[in-house]
Design an enzyme around this catalytic site. Structure first.
Site, PDB file in Angstrom:
ATOM      1  N   LYS A 132      12.125  23.569 -22.821  1.00  0.00           N
ATOM      2  CA  LYS A 132      11.831  23.349 -21.519  1.00  0.00           C
ATOM      3  C   LYS A 132      12.634  22.323 -20.775  1.00  0.00           C
ATOM      4  CE  LYS A 132       7.805  24.890 -19.881  1.00  0.00           C
ATOM      5  NZ  LYS A 132       6.212  25.195 -19.777  1.00  0.00           N
TER       6      LYS A 132
ATOM      7  N   ARG B 290      -0.195  35.378 -16.202  1.00  0.00           N
ATOM      8  CA  ARG B 290      -1.360  34.834 -16.829  1.00  0.00           C
ATOM      9  C   ARG B 290      -2.536  35.761 -16.171  1.00  0.00           C
ATOM     10  NH1 ARG B 290      -0.732  28.479 -16.737  1.00  0.00           N
ATOM     11  NH2 ARG B 290       0.075  28.830 -14.703  1.00  0.00           N
TER      12      ARG B 290
ATOM     13  N   CYS C 116      -5.435  30.188 -12.923  1.00  0.00           N
ATOM     14  CA  CYS C 116      -6.426  29.133 -12.391  1.00  0.00           C
ATOM     15  C   CYS C 116      -7.740  29.686 -11.977  1.00  0.00           C
ATOM     16  CB  CYS C 116      -5.881  28.588 -11.052  1.00  0.00           C
ATOM     17  SG  CYS C 116      -4.356  27.569 -11.357  1.00  0.00           S
TER      18      CYS C 116
ATOM     19  N   GLU D 210      -5.118  18.854  -7.850  1.00  0.00           N
ATOM     20  CA  GLU D 210      -4.082  19.486  -7.220  1.00  0.00           C
ATOM     21  C   GLU D 210      -4.552  20.736  -6.623  1.00  0.00           C
ATOM     22  OE1 GLU D 210      -0.660  18.638  -6.434  1.00  0.00           O
ATOM     23  OE2 GLU D 210      -1.001  20.420  -5.319  1.00  0.00           O
ATOM     24  N   PHE D 211      -3.876  21.252  -5.593  1.00  0.00           N
ATOM     25  CA  PHE D 211      -4.753  22.277  -4.710  1.00  0.00           C
ATOM     26  C   PHE D 211      -3.427  23.407  -4.452  1.00  0.00           C
ATOM     27  CE2 PHE D 211      -7.671  18.854  -3.795  1.00  0.00           C
ATOM     28  CZ  PHE D 211      -8.695  19.403  -4.219  1.00  0.00           C
TER      29      PHE D 211
ATOM     30  N   ALA E 172      -8.618  42.838   0.007  1.00  0.00           N
ATOM     31  CA  ALA E 172      -9.630  43.608  -1.163  1.00  0.00           C
ATOM     32  C   ALA E 172      -8.242  44.298  -1.887  1.00  0.00           C
ATOM     33  CB  ALA E 172     -10.415  44.428  -0.434  1.00  0.00           C
TER      34      ALA E 172
HETATM   35  N1  LIG Z   1      -0.330  26.576 -11.724  1.00  0.00           N
HETATM   36  C1  LIG Z   1      -0.775  25.933 -10.533  1.00  0.00           C
HETATM   37  O1  LIG Z   1      -0.608  26.886  -9.510  1.00  0.00           O
HETATM   38  C2  LIG Z   1      -2.023  25.053 -10.721  1.00  0.00           C
HETATM   39  C3  LIG Z   1      -2.386  24.522  -9.258  1.00  0.00           C
HETATM   40  C4  LIG Z   1      -3.284  23.433  -9.498  1.00  0.00           C
HETATM   41  C5  LIG Z   1      -3.822  23.145 -10.595  1.00  0.00           C
HETATM   42  N2  LIG Z   1      -3.254  23.523 -11.653  1.00  0.00           N
HETATM   43  C6  LIG Z   1      -3.731  22.994 -13.132  1.00  0.00           C
HETATM   44  O2  LIG Z   1      -2.790  22.082 -13.694  1.00  0.00           O
HETATM   45  C7  LIG Z   1      -2.669  22.214 -15.032  1.00  0.00           C
HETATM   46  C8  LIG Z   1      -1.656  22.728 -15.692  1.00  0.00           C
HETATM   47  O3  LIG Z   1      -1.189  24.123 -15.041  1.00  0.00           O
HETATM   48  P1  LIG Z   1       0.156  24.714 -15.090  1.00  0.00           P
HETATM   49  O4  LIG Z   1      -0.106  26.065 -14.602  1.00  0.00           O
HETATM   50  O5  LIG Z   1       1.376  24.009 -14.735  1.00  0.00           O
HETATM   51  O6  LIG Z   1       0.225  25.024 -16.765  1.00  0.00           O
HETATM   52  P2  LIG Z   1       1.579  25.257 -17.579  1.00  0.00           P
HETATM   53  O7  LIG Z   1       1.103  26.043 -18.920  1.00  0.00           O
HETATM   54  O8  LIG Z   1       2.519  25.999 -16.601  1.00  0.00           O
HETATM   55  O9  LIG Z   1       2.169  23.820 -18.053  1.00  0.00           O
HETATM   56  C9  LIG Z   1       1.687  22.844 -18.911  1.00  0.00           C
HETATM   57  C10 LIG Z   1       3.037  22.348 -19.551  1.00  0.00           C
HETATM   58  O10 LIG Z   1       2.049  21.178 -20.414  1.00  0.00           O
HETATM   59  C11 LIG Z   1       3.059  20.995 -21.318  1.00  0.00           C
HETATM   60  N3  LIG Z   1       2.029  20.251 -22.392  1.00  0.00           N
HETATM   61  C12 LIG Z   1       1.239  20.645 -23.297  1.00  0.00           C
HETATM   62  N4  LIG Z   1       0.875  19.558 -24.139  1.00  0.00           N
HETATM   63  C13 LIG Z   1       1.717  18.551 -23.657  1.00  0.00           C
HETATM   64  C14 LIG Z   1       1.456  17.143 -24.035  1.00  0.00           C
HETATM   65  N5  LIG Z   1       0.684  16.814 -25.129  1.00  0.00           N
HETATM   66  N6  LIG Z   1       2.527  16.006 -23.400  1.00  0.00           N
HETATM   67  C15 LIG Z   1       3.189  16.799 -22.404  1.00  0.00           C
HETATM   68  N7  LIG Z   1       3.408  17.914 -21.986  1.00  0.00           N
HETATM   69  C16 LIG Z   1       2.533  18.776 -22.627  1.00  0.00           C
HETATM   70  C17 LIG Z   1       3.235  22.227 -21.859  1.00  0.00           C
HETATM   71  O11 LIG Z   1       4.402  22.134 -22.667  1.00  0.00           O
HETATM   72  C18 LIG Z   1       3.469  22.967 -20.454  1.00  0.00           C
HETATM   73  O12 LIG Z   1       4.953  22.754 -20.135  1.00  0.00           O
HETATM   74  C19 LIG Z   1      -4.067  23.181 -15.382  1.00  0.00           C
HETATM   75  O13 LIG Z   1      -5.021  22.249 -15.486  1.00  0.00           O
HETATM   76  C20 LIG Z   1      -4.022  23.947 -14.172  1.00  0.00           C
HETATM   77  O14 LIG Z   1      -5.673  24.489 -13.963  1.00  0.00           O
HETATM   78  C21 LIG Z   1      -2.291  24.567 -11.904  1.00  0.00           C
HETATM   79  O1  LIG Z   2      -7.505  37.903  -0.192  1.00  0.00           O
HETATM   80  C1  LIG Z   2      -6.748  37.757  -1.362  1.00  0.00           C
HETATM   81  C2  LIG Z   2      -6.169  36.566  -1.918  1.00  0.00           C
HETATM   82  C3  LIG Z   2      -5.619  36.427  -3.175  1.00  0.00           C
HETATM   83  N1  LIG Z   2      -6.083  37.353  -4.150  1.00  0.00           N
HETATM   84  C4  LIG Z   2      -5.730  36.983  -5.473  1.00  0.00           C
HETATM   85  O2  LIG Z   2      -6.307  36.135  -5.990  1.00  0.00           O
HETATM   86  C5  LIG Z   2      -5.128  35.510  -7.064  1.00  0.00           C
HETATM   87  C6  LIG Z   2      -5.159  34.046  -6.532  1.00  0.00           C
HETATM   88  O3  LIG Z   2      -4.335  33.734  -5.646  1.00  0.00           O
HETATM   89  P1  LIG Z   2      -3.888  32.397  -5.234  1.00  0.00           P
HETATM   90  O4  LIG Z   2      -5.007  31.595  -4.656  1.00  0.00           O
HETATM   91  O5  LIG Z   2      -2.967  32.815  -3.838  1.00  0.00           O
HETATM   92  O6  LIG Z   2      -3.043  31.945  -6.129  1.00  0.00           O
HETATM   93  P2  LIG Z   2      -3.023  30.621  -7.068  1.00  0.00           P
HETATM   94  O7  LIG Z   2      -1.711  30.167  -7.108  1.00  0.00           O
HETATM   95  O8  LIG Z   2      -3.646  31.054  -8.284  1.00  0.00           O
HETATM   96  O9  LIG Z   2      -3.907  29.359  -6.372  1.00  0.00           O
HETATM   97  C7  LIG Z   2      -5.119  29.103  -6.561  1.00  0.00           C
HETATM   98  O10 LIG Z   2      -5.386  28.499  -7.594  1.00  0.00           O
HETATM   99  C8  LIG Z   2      -4.812  27.133  -7.817  1.00  0.00           C
HETATM  100  C9  LIG Z   2      -4.866  26.768  -9.246  1.00  0.00           C
HETATM  101  O11 LIG Z   2      -6.077  25.876  -9.312  1.00  0.00           O
HETATM  102  C10 LIG Z   2      -5.055  26.183  -6.610  1.00  0.00           C
HETATM  103  O12 LIG Z   2      -4.397  25.049  -6.594  1.00  0.00           O
HETATM  104  C11 LIG Z   2      -5.095  26.848  -5.132  1.00  0.00           C
HETATM  105  O13 LIG Z   2      -5.410  26.327  -4.279  1.00  0.00           O
HETATM  106  C12 LIG Z   2      -5.557  28.394  -5.384  1.00  0.00           C
HETATM  107  O14 LIG Z   2      -5.480  29.266  -4.261  1.00  0.00           O
HETATM  108  C13 LIG Z   2      -4.324  36.406  -7.106  1.00  0.00           C
HETATM  109  O15 LIG Z   2      -4.379  37.288  -8.110  1.00  0.00           O
HETATM  110  C14 LIG Z   2      -4.155  37.156  -5.819  1.00  0.00           C
HETATM  111  O16 LIG Z   2      -3.742  38.468  -5.634  1.00  0.00           O
HETATM  112  C15 LIG Z   2      -6.822  38.431  -3.458  1.00  0.00           C
HETATM  113  O17 LIG Z   2      -6.790  39.594  -4.311  1.00  0.00           O
HETATM  114  N2  LIG Z   2      -7.176  38.394  -2.276  1.00  0.00           N
END
Ligand SMILES: NC(=O)c1ccc[n+]([C@@H]2O[C@H](COP(=O)([O-])OP(=O)(O)OC[C@H]3O[C@@H](n4cnc5c(N)ncnc54)[C@H](O)[C@@H]3O)[C@@H](O)[C@H]2O)c1
Ligand SMILES: O=c1ccn([C@@H]2O[C@H](COP(=O)(O)OP(=O)(O)O[C@H]3O[C@H](CO)[C@@H](O)[C@H](O)[C@H]3O)[C@@H](O)[C@H]2O)c(=O)[nH]1
Length: 442
Positions: A33, A333, A263, A150-151, A255
Site C-alpha cells: 500500500k 465491507r 462503519c 472522524e466523521f 429506504a
Molecule cells: N472509512 C471511513 O469512512 C471512516 C470514517 C470515520 C472513521 N473511520 C474509522 O477509522 C478507522 C480506520 O478505518 P478505515 O476505513 O480507514 O480502515 P482501513 O482498513 O481502510 O485502513 C486501516 C489501515 O491501517 C493499517 N494498519 C494496521 N495496523 C497498523 C499499524 N500497526 N501501523 C500502521 N498502520 C496499520 C492497515 O494496513 C490499513 O491500511 C476505523 O476505526 C474506522 O471505524 C472510518
Molecule cells: O438514507 C440512507 C442513507 C444511507 N444508507 C446506507 O447506509 C450505509 C452508510 O452510508 P453513509 O453513512 O453515507 O456511509 P459511510 O461512509 O459508512 O459513513 C458513515 O460512517 C462513517 C464511519 O464512521 C462516518 O464517519 C460517517 O459520518 C457515517 O455517515 C450505506 O450502506 C448506505 O447505502 C441507507 O440505506 N439509507
C-alpha cells in the site's frame, strides 16, 4: 505531522492535511500500500483524492513510509487512523491495531508530542491509552493524547475532511492539546467550523452516538417500509411527507436494503458490547432492533426476488447491479448488495454481478460469484435484474438497452432509486422494497 494507517480514513486525512499546507508523513505496515501511495496511486476509489495526493507529493509536502523510527523523528503531531474492526464472532471492537501503534510508537517518543486518535474506539479507550503512553514514552507526560474522532463519509471524504461539520477534541484537563489541534485545523476553523472541546469519554461517545443515530434513522424508515409492504403503501412517498417536517428532515430516510460498510454495522455492535461491559446494556437494547431490522431487509430482498420469478431460484439467472455498500465507493465491507447476491446463489440462482468500481474488491471477498464487464453482460438472459447499489448509471438506466438481452423483463429495486413508471411503461414487471406498484400515483 504523521498519520498512522493509510486506509480510507488515513490516506484521505494525510493528503488533506498536506493540502492544508502541513508537512505530512503517512505510515502503514502494509508495504505494498505504501509503495502505491508513494507512486501517487490511491489504492481505493475515492472521488477527488488522487488529484490531492499527486499534487501534494509533487509539492514535497506528502510522503509515505513503513518505518516507525522515521515517523517518530519526522513529526510532533501523530494521528492514529488504523482499523478497529468487529472481533470475529463477537460484537466488540478489536483494538489490536490501535494498541500496536501505541506500543510501537510510544517507546520512540523522546521529545514532546501530541498523539491524536481518529479511529472509532469504545468509550474508555483514550483514558487507557493515555496512561499507557505515560508509562512507555521516554518523554513521559510531555506526550499528550487527544481524541479527535472522524466523521467523514466515503464518497465525500475529501470535502468532509477539508470542510468538516465540526471538529471534536477530547482532552485531558490542563494540557496543550487544544492549542496544538486548533493550529492544525486553523484553516477549517477560520471559516467558522465549530471546535468542540470535551473530556475523552464524551468525545468517544460523540462518534459512536452519531453513527448509532444515523443507523437508527435508516432502520426507522426501513421499519416503515415493512409496514408499507404489509398494507400496500409506498415508503418513498411516506419519507418525502414526514421529511418535510424540519424536525425530522428528509436526509438519511432512504429506504431499501439498509446500511452496510466498514462503519455503521460494526460501530453499533461495538457500542452495544461496550454498554454491556459498563453495566449499561439496557441503554442500548434498541440498537439490537436497529440491527435486526437492517439485516431483515437483505432476506426480504431475496424473498421479493424469488416470488417475482415464480417461487424458486433454481435454474434462474439473476443480474445484480451494484456490489459496493453505497455509490461513489469501491468498499464492499459488509455490503448488503453482495450479501443478497450470495444468498441468491446459495438458493440455486446463477448470479452475475456488475459494479462500476467495486469489481476487484468483490471478487476478492466473494470469488464464487460471476462478475460481468458491463450492465448488458450481467443482464444477459437474466430472469430478473436487481438494482442493489444506487449508482447513477443504474438509476438512469434506459430499459430499452436491455430489450433482447434479458430472458424475462422483471426488475427489482433494492434502493428505492428507480422511477417505477419508466420500467412499467416499457413493459417490465417492477418490484421494490417498501413500495406497492398498485398504489403508485402517476
Ligand atoms: N472509512 C471511513 O469512512 C471512516 C470514517 C470515520 C472513521 N473511520 C474509522 O477509522 C478507522 C480506520 O478505518 P478505515 O476505513 O480507514 O480502515 P482501513 O482498513 O481502510 O485502513 C486501516 C489501515 O491501517 C493499517 N494498519 C494496521 N495496523 C497498523 C499499524 N500497526 N501501523 C500502521 N498502520 C496499520 C492497515 O494496513 C490499513 O491500511 C476505523 O476505526 C474506522 O471505524 C472510518
Ligand atoms: O438514507 C440512507 C442513507 C444511507 N444508507 C446506507 O447506509 C450505509 C452508510 O452510508 P453513509 O453513512 O453515507 O456511509 P459511510 O461512509 O459508512 O459513513 C458513515 O460512517 C462513517 C464511519 O464512521 C462516518 O464517519 C460517517 O459520518 C457515517 O455517515 C450505506 O450502506 C448506505 O447505502 C441507507 O440505506 N439509507
Amino acid at each position: 505531522m504523521t498519520v498512522f494507517g493509510t486506509g480510507y480514513l488515513g490516506a484521505t486525512h494525510a493528503a488533506c492535511m498536506a493540502e492544508l499546507g502541513h508537512e505530512v508523513l503517512g505510515v502503514d505496515v502494509d508495504a505494498a500500500k505504501i509503495e502505491r501511495l508513494k507512486a501517487g496511486d490511491v489504492p481505493f476509489y475515492e472521488p477527488g483524492l488522487p488529484e490531492i495526493l499527486k499534487r501534494n507529493i509533487e509539492a514535497g509536502r506528502l510522503s509515505f513510509t513503513t518505518s516507525y523510527e522515521e515517523a517518530a523523528e519526522f513529526g510532533d503531531v501523530h494521528f492514529i487512523g488504523v482499523g478497529t474492526p468487529q472481533r470475529r464472532g463477537e460484537y466488540s471492537a478489536d483494538l489490536k491495531y490501535v494498541n500496536a501503534v501505541i506500543e510501537t510508537l510510544g517507546p520512540l517518543l523522546k521529545r514532546p508530542a501530541l498523539i491524536a486518535g481518529k479511529s472509532t474506539v469504545p468509550v474508555g479507550t483514550a483514558q487507557a491509552l493515555s496512561k499507557r503512553l505515560s508509562e512507555i514514552a521516554p518523554a513521559g507526560d510531555d506526550v499528550e493524547l487527544v481524541w479527535n474522532p472522524e466523521f467523514l463519509r466515503e464518497g465525500y471524504a475529501v470535502k468532509d475532511t477539508l470542510e468538516p461539520d465540526r471538529i471534536v477534541a477530547g482532552v485531558k484537563p490542563g494540557g496543550k492539546a487544544e492549542t496544538i489541534l486548533r493550529d492544525v485545523y486553523a484553516k477549517a476553523l477560520s471559516t467558522g467550523t465549530p471546535f468542540l472541546v470535551m473530556d475523552y469519554a464524551t468525545a468517544e461517545l460523540v462518534k459512536v452516538s452519531a453513527n448509532a443515530f444515523l443507523a437508527t434513522k435508516i432502520s426507522f424508515i426501513n421499519a416503515m417500509a415493512e409496514m408499507c409492504e404489509a398494507v400496500g403503501g409506498d415508503v418513498t412517498l411516506l419519507a418525502d411527507a414526514i421529511g418535510h417536517d424540519a424536525r425530522i428532515g428528509r436526509r438519511f430516510l432512504n429506504a431499501g436494503l439498509g446500511f452496510g460498510g466498514g462503519c455503521l454495522p460494526k460501530d453499533i455492535r461495538a457500542f452495544m458490547a461496550r454498554a454491556g461491559e459498563l453495566g449499561a446494556d439496557q441503554a442500548l437494547t434498541f440498537l439490537r432492533e436497529v440491527d435486526s431490522i437492517n439485516m431483515r431487509r437483505r432476506s426480504r430482498m431475496v424473498e421479493v426476488a424469488t416470488e417475482a420469478v415464480g417461487g424458486t431460484l433454481i435454474g434462474k439467472n439473476v443480474a445484480v447491479l451494484g456490489a459496493a455498500f453505497k455509490p461513489d465507493s469501491d468498499d464492499v465491507r459488509d455490503s448488503p448488495a453482495l450479501n443478497v447476491a450470495g444468498m441468491m446463489q446459495l438458493k440455486g440462482a446463477a448470479v452475475s454481478v456488475y459494479d462500476p468500481k467495486a469489481m476487484e474488491n468483490s471478487s476478492k471477498v466473494f470469488p464464487t460469484l460471476n462478475y460481468s464487464e458491463s450492465i448488458e453482460d450481467a443482464c444477459e438472459k437474466a430472469d430478473i435484474v436487481l438494482v442493489l447499489t444506487e449508482w447513477p448509471e443504474f438509476r438512469n438506466l434506459d430499459p430499452q438497452i436491455l430489450d433482447g438481452v434479458v430472458r424475462q423483463k422483471i426488475i427489482a429495486d433494492g434502493r428505492t432509486c428507480l422511477n417505477p413508471h419508466t420500467w412499467i411503461d416499457a413493459g417490465w414487471t417492477f418490484r421494490a422494497l417498501g413500495r406497492s406498484v398498485s398504489v403508485l400515483p402517476q
